[in-house]
Enzyme design. Structure first.
Site, PDB file in Angstrom:
ATOM      1  N   GLY A  64      41.317  76.493  10.742  1.00 25.21           N
ATOM      2  CA  GLY A  64      42.220  75.585  10.677  1.00 25.21           C
ATOM      3  C   GLY A  64      42.838  75.203  12.229  1.00 25.21           C
ATOM      4  O   GLY A  64      41.682  75.374  13.236  1.00 25.21           O
ATOM      5  N   CYS A  65      44.175  75.145  12.584  1.00 27.29           N
ATOM      6  CA  CYS A  65      44.402  74.740  14.019  1.00 27.29           C
ATOM      7  C   CYS A  65      43.925  76.002  14.934  1.00 27.29           C
ATOM      8  O   CYS A  65      44.384  76.989  14.588  1.00 27.29           O
ATOM      9  CB  CYS A  65      45.806  74.613  14.100  1.00 27.29           C
ATOM     10  SG  CYS A  65      46.423  74.581  15.388  1.00 27.29           S
ATOM     11  N   PHE A  66      43.289  75.362  16.038  1.00 27.77           N
ATOM     12  CA  PHE A  66      42.905  76.476  16.905  1.00 27.77           C
ATOM     13  C   PHE A  66      44.019  77.300  17.569  1.00 27.77           C
ATOM     14  O   PHE A  66      43.578  78.414  18.055  1.00 27.77           O
ATOM     15  CB  PHE A  66      41.561  75.950  17.592  1.00 27.77           C
ATOM     16  CG  PHE A  66      41.969  74.835  18.264  1.00 27.77           C
ATOM     17  CD1 PHE A  66      42.995  74.221  18.828  1.00 27.77           C
ATOM     18  CD2 PHE A  66      40.644  74.016  18.916  1.00 27.77           C
ATOM     19  CE1 PHE A  66      43.375  73.151  19.337  1.00 27.77           C
ATOM     20  CE2 PHE A  66      40.887  72.737  19.574  1.00 27.77           C
ATOM     21  CZ  PHE A  66      42.269  72.309  19.671  1.00 27.77           C
TER      22      PHE A  66
END
Length: 244
Positions: A64-66
């Site tokens: 997902g979002c880093f």
């Protein structure tokens, strides 16, 4: 896309919706955007032993979002660097504006540099599956959807690939998540560091609603589930010079 300056991004729209509905007070009425819950899972049955004399190894993962994945591993003992970036596609398209289309093959990923004498590859994967993201979600995490947010492991060698695949099979057999793991193992992929403004994002923006809702709880879960692995002071790209 989650660029706060991009008014058309799903992340921007989600934050705007929260503001219109009264902000954090209504969060519990919006479970579709909630942070992933931690799952206590067994350690890997197979792991990599530290090579004689080796003081540094790397692991590349996507979940997902880093912003959140980087933030979690910056708080893990034995990790000497965690860099946000892109893996799974080619160099020419490894840019934030391009990968947001979901058609470049990249995933938002994090390159973890660690001391194998302090923490093993398998132990990093245990944290990854347990608190860093929900590995049963296909091409999405929380409010973010698209192949760029997929759950993926990019092994550096055949041994890392073997440990990752064996661990996924172990967790699936034990049915610890109640659903099959969607994580892919994608070898022979190059990692490209993301733009500087994405690095250390959680630490630099601890009060941003997206971070408060989706990412800070993951660090809290790390501290709760893996107290022996947690360190309060994060290792930051801005102080280690490890962006390359």
């Amino acid at each position: 896309m989650k660029n706060p300056s991009n008014p058309s991004s799903p992340r921007r729209l989600a934050l705007a919706a929260l503001a219109l509905l009264g902000g954090m007070a209504v969060w519990h009425a919006m479970p579709s955007l909630a942070a992933e819950a931690a799952v206590v899972i067994p350690a890997p049955a197979e792991d990599l032993a530290a090579a004689p004399g080796a003081a540094s190894e790397t692991a590349v993962i996507a979940g997902g979002c880093f912003w959140g994945v980087q933030g979690v591993f910056q708080h893990v003992k034995g990790v000497t660097s965690a860099v946000s970036g892109y893996a799974g596609g080619d160099a020419a398209m490894a840019k934030y504006e391009a990968i947001g289309s979901g058609r470049t093959g990249h995933a938002e990923a994090v390159r973890i540099t660690y001391d194998p004498r302090q923490i093993s590859y398998g132990q990093l994967l245990q944290i990854y599956f347990s608190v860093a993201h929900n590995p049963t979600e296909l091409n999405r995490q929380g409010p973010d959807s698209g192949t760029q947010y997929r759950s993926a492991i990019f092994p550096a060698n055949a041994e890392q690939a073997r440990v990752a695949k064996t661990y996924i099979a172990q967790l699936d057999k034990a049915k610890v998540f109640g659903k099959s793991i969607a994580t892919t193992v994608e070898p022979s992929r190059t990692f490209y560091p993301a733009e500087a403004y994405h690095q250390d994002y959680m630490t630099r923006n601890p009060r941003q609603p997206y971070i408060v809702i989706n990412d800070l709880p993951k660090v809290g879960n790390l501290k709760r589930v893996f107290p022996d692995r947690y360190r309060a002071e994060p290792v930051l790209v801005g102080t280690t010079g490890t962006l390359q």
